[in-house]
Design a protein around this motif. Structure first.
Motif, PDB file in Angstrom:
ATOM      1  N   ASN A  40       0.855  -1.186   0.000  1.00 33.22           N
ATOM      2  CA  ASN A  40       0.000   0.000   0.000  1.00 33.22           C
ATOM      3  C   ASN A  40       0.888   1.232   0.000  1.00 33.22           C
ATOM      4  O   ASN A  40       1.953   1.235   0.639  1.00 33.22           O
ATOM      5  N   SER A  41       0.449   2.269  -0.692  1.00 38.05           N
ATOM      6  CA  SER A  41       1.293   3.452  -0.867  1.00 38.05           C
ATOM      7  C   SER A  41       1.546   4.193   0.443  1.00 38.05           C
ATOM      8  O   SER A  41       2.522   4.942   0.550  1.00 38.05           O
ATOM      9  N   THR A  42       0.707   3.998   1.451  1.00 34.57           N
ATOM     10  CA  THR A  42       0.913   4.669   2.736  1.00 34.57           C
ATOM     11  C   THR A  42       1.306   3.692   3.841  1.00 34.57           C
ATOM     12  O   THR A  42       2.013   4.069   4.776  1.00 34.57           O
ATOM     13  N   GLU A  43       0.874   2.436   3.770  1.00 35.68           N
ATOM     14  CA  GLU A  43       1.122   1.477   4.846  1.00 35.68           C
ATOM     15  C   GLU A  43       2.301   0.557   4.572  1.00 35.68           C
ATOM     16  O   GLU A  43       2.751  -0.166   5.462  1.00 35.68           O
ATOM     17  N   GLY A  44       2.805   0.505   3.319  1.00 36.91           N
ATOM     18  CA  GLY A  44       3.968  -0.314   3.016  1.00 36.91           C
ATOM     19  C   GLY A  44       3.618  -1.725   2.576  1.00 36.91           C
ATOM     20  O   GLY A  44       2.501  -2.009   2.153  1.00 36.91           O
ATOM     21  N   SER A  45       4.579  -2.637   2.714  1.00 34.82           N
ATOM     22  CA  SER A  45       4.477  -3.982   2.162  1.00 34.82           C
ATOM     23  C   SER A  45       3.574  -4.892   2.992  1.00 34.82           C
ATOM     24  O   SER A  45       3.414  -4.706   4.198  1.00 34.82           O
ATOM     25  N   VAL A  46       3.010  -5.892   2.312  1.00 30.83           N
ATOM     26  CA  VAL A  46       2.248  -6.953   2.971  1.00 30.83           C
ATOM     27  C   VAL A  46       3.204  -8.135   3.117  1.00 30.83           C
ATOM     28  O   VAL A  46       3.424  -8.905   2.181  1.00 30.83           O
ATOM     29  N   ASN A  47       3.786  -8.273   4.300  1.00 31.59           N
ATOM     30  CA  ASN A  47       4.861  -9.249   4.493  1.00 31.59           C
ATOM     31  C   ASN A  47       4.404 -10.689   4.304  1.00 31.59           C
ATOM     32  O   ASN A  47       5.184 -11.539   3.857  1.00 31.59           O
ATOM     33  N   GLU A  77       0.079  -7.629 -12.250  1.00 31.94           N
ATOM     34  CA  GLU A  77      -0.076  -6.712 -11.131  1.00 31.94           C
ATOM     35  C   GLU A  77      -1.292  -5.836 -11.371  1.00 31.94           C
ATOM     36  O   GLU A  77      -1.693  -5.600 -12.519  1.00 31.94           O
ATOM     37  N   ILE A  78      -1.894  -5.370 -10.285  1.00 26.75           N
ATOM     38  CA  ILE A  78      -3.076  -4.524 -10.349  1.00 26.75           C
ATOM     39  C   ILE A  78      -2.832  -3.342  -9.432  1.00 26.75           C
ATOM     40  O   ILE A  78      -2.476  -3.524  -8.260  1.00 26.75           O
ATOM     41  N   GLU A  79      -2.996  -2.153  -9.935  1.00 20.03           N
ATOM     42  CA  GLU A  79      -2.894  -0.955  -9.105  1.00 20.03           C
ATOM     43  C   GLU A  79      -4.298  -0.402  -8.920  1.00 20.03           C
ATOM     44  O   GLU A  79      -4.982  -0.085  -9.898  1.00 20.03           O
ATOM     45  N   LEU A  80      -4.731  -0.310  -7.665  1.00 20.75           N
ATOM     46  CA  LEU A  80      -6.103   0.099  -7.362  1.00 20.75           C
ATOM     47  C   LEU A  80      -6.089   1.337  -6.478  1.00 20.75           C
ATOM     48  O   LEU A  80      -5.522   1.316  -5.373  1.00 20.75           O
ATOM     49  N   LYS A  81      -6.705   2.403  -6.963  1.00 25.57           N
ATOM     50  CA  LYS A  81      -6.885   3.587  -6.128  1.00 25.57           C
ATOM     51  C   LYS A  81      -7.877   3.240  -5.027  1.00 25.57           C
ATOM     52  O   LYS A  81      -8.946   2.691  -5.289  1.00 25.57           O
ATOM     53  N   ILE A  82      -7.504   3.538  -3.788  1.00 33.00           N
ATOM     54  CA  ILE A  82      -8.350   3.184  -2.653  1.00 33.00           C
ATOM     55  C   ILE A  82      -9.350   4.313  -2.396  1.00 33.00           C
ATOM     56  O   ILE A  82      -8.975   5.407  -1.944  1.00 33.00           O
ATOM     57  N   GLU A  83     -10.596   4.030  -2.716  1.00 37.36           N
ATOM     58  CA  GLU A  83     -11.675   5.001  -2.521  1.00 37.36           C
ATOM     59  C   GLU A  83     -12.591   4.487  -1.409  1.00 37.36           C
ATOM     60  O   GLU A  83     -13.223   3.442  -1.546  1.00 37.36           O
ATOM     61  N   ALA A  98     -15.303  -0.592  10.752  1.00 41.02           N
ATOM     62  CA  ALA A  98     -14.453  -0.763   9.569  1.00 41.02           C
ATOM     63  C   ALA A  98     -13.098  -1.294  10.016  1.00 41.02           C
ATOM     64  O   ALA A  98     -12.768  -1.299  11.212  1.00 41.02           O
ATOM     65  N   HIS A  99     -12.307  -1.742   9.053  1.00 42.46           N
ATOM     66  CA  HIS A  99     -10.948  -2.166   9.338  1.00 42.46           C
ATOM     67  C   HIS A  99     -10.167  -0.984   9.914  1.00 42.46           C
ATOM     68  O   HIS A  99     -10.375   0.162   9.511  1.00 42.46           O
ATOM     69  N   GLU A 100      -9.268  -1.270  10.857  1.00 41.08           N
ATOM     70  CA  GLU A 100      -8.506  -0.206  11.501  1.00 41.08           C
ATOM     71  C   GLU A 100      -7.758   0.663  10.488  1.00 41.08           C
ATOM     72  O   GLU A 100      -7.639   1.872  10.658  1.00 41.08           O
ATOM     73  N   GLN A 101      -7.265   0.038   9.418  1.00 39.61           N
ATOM     74  CA  GLN A 101      -6.529   0.789   8.408  1.00 39.61           C
ATOM     75  C   GLN A 101      -7.432   1.786   7.700  1.00 39.61           C
ATOM     76  O   GLN A 101      -7.036   2.932   7.448  1.00 39.61           O
ATOM     77  N   SER A 102      -8.671   1.383   7.404  1.00 42.56           N
ATOM     78  CA  SER A 102      -9.609   2.300   6.754  1.00 42.56           C
ATOM     79  C   SER A 102     -10.012   3.432   7.693  1.00 42.56           C
ATOM     80  O   SER A 102     -10.137   4.589   7.277  1.00 42.56           O
ATOM     81  N   LEU A 103     -10.217   3.104   8.965  1.00 40.40           N
ATOM     82  CA  LEU A 103     -10.525   4.154   9.937  1.00 40.40           C
ATOM     83  C   LEU A 103      -9.393   5.169  10.006  1.00 40.40           C
ATOM     84  O   LEU A 103      -9.628   6.382  10.053  1.00 40.40           O
ATOM     85  N   ALA A 104      -8.155   4.677   9.983  1.00 39.65           N
ATOM     86  CA  ALA A 104      -7.001   5.573  10.042  1.00 39.65           C
ATOM     87  C   ALA A 104      -6.903   6.432   8.784  1.00 39.65           C
ATOM     88  O   ALA A 104      -6.555   7.617   8.853  1.00 39.65           O
ATOM     89  N   GLN A 105      -7.209   5.833   7.628  1.00 42.03           N
ATOM     90  CA  GLN A 105      -7.109   6.567   6.367  1.00 42.03           C
ATOM     91  C   GLN A 105      -8.193   7.630   6.210  1.00 42.03           C
ATOM     92  O   GLN A 105      -8.072   8.503   5.362  1.00 42.03           O
ATOM     93  N   ASP A 131      -4.459  10.204  -3.061  1.00 45.40           N
ATOM     94  CA  ASP A 131      -3.485   9.439  -3.852  1.00 45.40           C
ATOM     95  C   ASP A 131      -3.222   8.058  -3.262  1.00 45.40           C
ATOM     96  O   ASP A 131      -2.337   7.336  -3.733  1.00 45.40           O
ATOM     97  N   ASN A 132      -3.974   7.664  -2.237  1.00 42.85           N
ATOM     98  CA  ASN A 132      -3.760   6.363  -1.610  1.00 42.85           C
ATOM     99  C   ASN A 132      -4.096   5.234  -2.581  1.00 42.85           C
ATOM    100  O   ASN A 132      -5.156   5.234  -3.206  1.00 42.85           O
ATOM    101  N   ALA A 133      -3.188   4.283  -2.716  1.00 47.13           N
ATOM    102  CA  ALA A 133      -3.394   3.178  -3.668  1.00 47.13           C
ATOM    103  C   ALA A 133      -2.795   1.903  -3.097  1.00 47.13           C
ATOM    104  O   ALA A 133      -1.876   1.937  -2.276  1.00 47.13           O
ATOM    105  N   THR A 134      -3.326   0.781  -3.532  1.00 46.99           N
ATOM    106  CA  THR A 134      -2.795  -0.532  -3.165  1.00 46.99           C
ATOM    107  C   THR A 134      -2.416  -1.289  -4.429  1.00 46.99           C
ATOM    108  O   THR A 134      -3.123  -1.238  -5.431  1.00 46.99           O
ATOM    109  N   ARG A 135      -1.303  -1.976  -4.363  1.00 44.15           N
ATOM    110  CA  ARG A 135      -0.839  -2.813  -5.474  1.00 44.15           C
ATOM    111  C   ARG A 135      -1.113  -4.271  -5.110  1.00 44.15           C
ATOM    112  O   ARG A 135      -0.832  -4.713  -3.987  1.00 44.15           O
ATOM    113  N   PHE A 136      -1.680  -4.997  -6.044  1.00 43.35           N
ATOM    114  CA  PHE A 136      -1.985  -6.418  -5.869  1.00 43.35           C
ATOM    115  C   PHE A 136      -1.183  -7.219  -6.882  1.00 43.35           C
ATOM    116  O   PHE A 136      -0.845  -6.721  -7.972  1.00 43.35           O
ATOM    117  N   LEU A 137      -0.897  -8.462  -6.537  1.00 43.59           N
ATOM    118  CA  LEU A 137      -0.260  -9.387  -7.467  1.00 43.59           C
ATOM    119  C   LEU A 137      -1.261 -10.441  -7.922  1.00 43.59           C
ATOM    120  O   LEU A 137      -2.081 -10.912  -7.125  1.00 43.59           O
TER     121      LEU A 137
END
Length: 370
Positions: free
Chosen positions: A151-158, A174-180, A198-205, A264-270
């Motif tokens: 994720n562009s703000t939270e970093g890698s999914v280990n 790969e898929i780049e998805l704007k997080i709306e 909501a998920h804690e990450q969404s609440l934070a965003q 500009d928050n986005a997540t990259r998927f494989l």
């Protein structure tokens, strides 16, 4: 436009509607013609028995890049891409729908990523964990899988990175998805919201928007946005935050669109599959490597990566993870510009492999389109 002939500007409403009807007929005929040729592709390849054998991600990426290059408006590139993805998805599904495993449950951003990449004419199969997605693709229960990688703000999914240490699967795209993020619930207005789940990450965003418009509501962290949407469906006074697909799945009203604090928050998927792909013309390569002497300092890694500089290969990302072989031993994940089987990447990799204690090409795949 000219004052006569086919280019004459049409102002009469009934004539405009007639023209639209004529265009619709031509579009429908052309879509069916395309579907007919898609069937012939299957015939030409013989009885392969499964949709995955007809699907070529590298070919699809090439088609979509051509769509963008041809587009002159007034439709936006992203809208045109969405239409063509759905057409290709429907044509492919004539053989048999692709089975796509994803990190569930239904109503998550990962499901949105599935539909963005593959279209809606697939069987989207939700699984509880990233590990399960890998397992189901490995055993053939799913043709491909979709998992988050960064994720562009939270970093890698280990967890996703670590799965590649033992899995034989390859990266197929790969898929780049704007997080709306949208506020949704059964109620009709914000004044009826007592709590947001909501998920804690969404609440934070979305914390800035919540603080401004709903400062007194209770915020409840959930395991996923889908879990929050389920609770909003079943509980009075509860709203959720998440993607529009969650509102569709759980039959909620979208009360406010796009409340995320960072637009500009986005997540990259494989996209993970079982085979390496041929070049598409605009590709990335992902490597898993180890120096075998990660205690040797920065100089060891610098020496290992020197062939990339020597052959002019751009590295866009590097990530380290524990190797799980022994304490304080690390492996590195690298994203490179270009395809592993084409120069100059192939030349650089030949030299890099000779110096590495661990070397695996995890995938050479088309860059995200749109």
């Amino acid at each position: 436009m000219t004052a006569s002939g086919k280019d004459k500007q049409v102002t009469d409403l009934s004539e405009i509607r007639t023209r639209i009807n004529e265009i619709d007929e031509r579009i429908q005929a052309l879509i069916n013609e395309r579907a007919t040729f898609a069937q012939q592709v299957g015939v030409a390849k013989g009885d392969l028995g499964s949709a995955v054998n007809y699907y070529r991600p590298e070919r699809e990426a090439e088609v979509l890049r051509n769509v963008v290059e041809r587009n002159t408006g007034p439709m936006r590139d992203d809208e045109m891409l969405r239409l063509f993805r759905e057409i290709m998805s429907a044509c492919l599904a004539q053989q048999e729908p692709l089975k796509i495993g994803f990190l569930g449950p239904e109503g998550t951003f990962t499901q949105t990523a599935v539909f963005k990449h593959f279209g809606h004419s697939v069987r989207a199969l939700p699984f509880h964990t990233i590990d399960e997605v890998f397992q189901e693709v490995e055993c053939g229960a799913a043709d491909f899988g979709v998992v988050p990688i960064e994720n562009s703000t939270e970093g890698s999914v280990n967890n996703t990175l670590d799965m590649f240490l033992t899995s034989p699967l390859k990266i197929s795209g790969e898929i780049e998805l704007k997080i709306e993020q949208h506020v949704m619930g059964r109620m009709q207005g914000l004044e009826n919201i007592e709590r947001i789940c909501a998920h804690e990450q969404s609440l934070a965003q979305c914390r800035g928007w919540i603080r401004e418009y709903l400062p007194h509501v209770e915020l409840i962290g959930m395991t996923s946005n889908a879990a929050g949407a389920r609770r909003a469906r079943d509980e009075d006074g509860t709203a959720a935050i998440g993607p529009d697909v969650a509102a569709d799945v759980y039959e909620l009203n979208i009360l406010v669109n796009n409340i995320e604090d960072r637009p500009d928050n986005a997540t990259r998927f494989l996209v993970i599959g079982r085979q390496l792909l041929a070049a598409s013309g605009s590709d990335k390569t992902t490597l898993l490597i180890s120096t075998g002497d990660t205690k040797g300092g920065a100089g060891v890694l610098h020496h290992l990566l020197q062939p990339l500089a020597d052959f002019g290969v751009s590295m866009t990302r590097i990530e380290s993870r524990p190797s799980r072989r022994k304490n304080w031993d690390y492996v590195f994940f690298l994203d490179l510009e270009g395809h592993a089987e084409e120069s100059p990447v192939a030349d650089a990799l030949a030299k890099l492999e000779s110096d590495a204690s661990l070397f695996r090409v995890l995938g050479a795949y088309p860059k995200a389109v749109g």
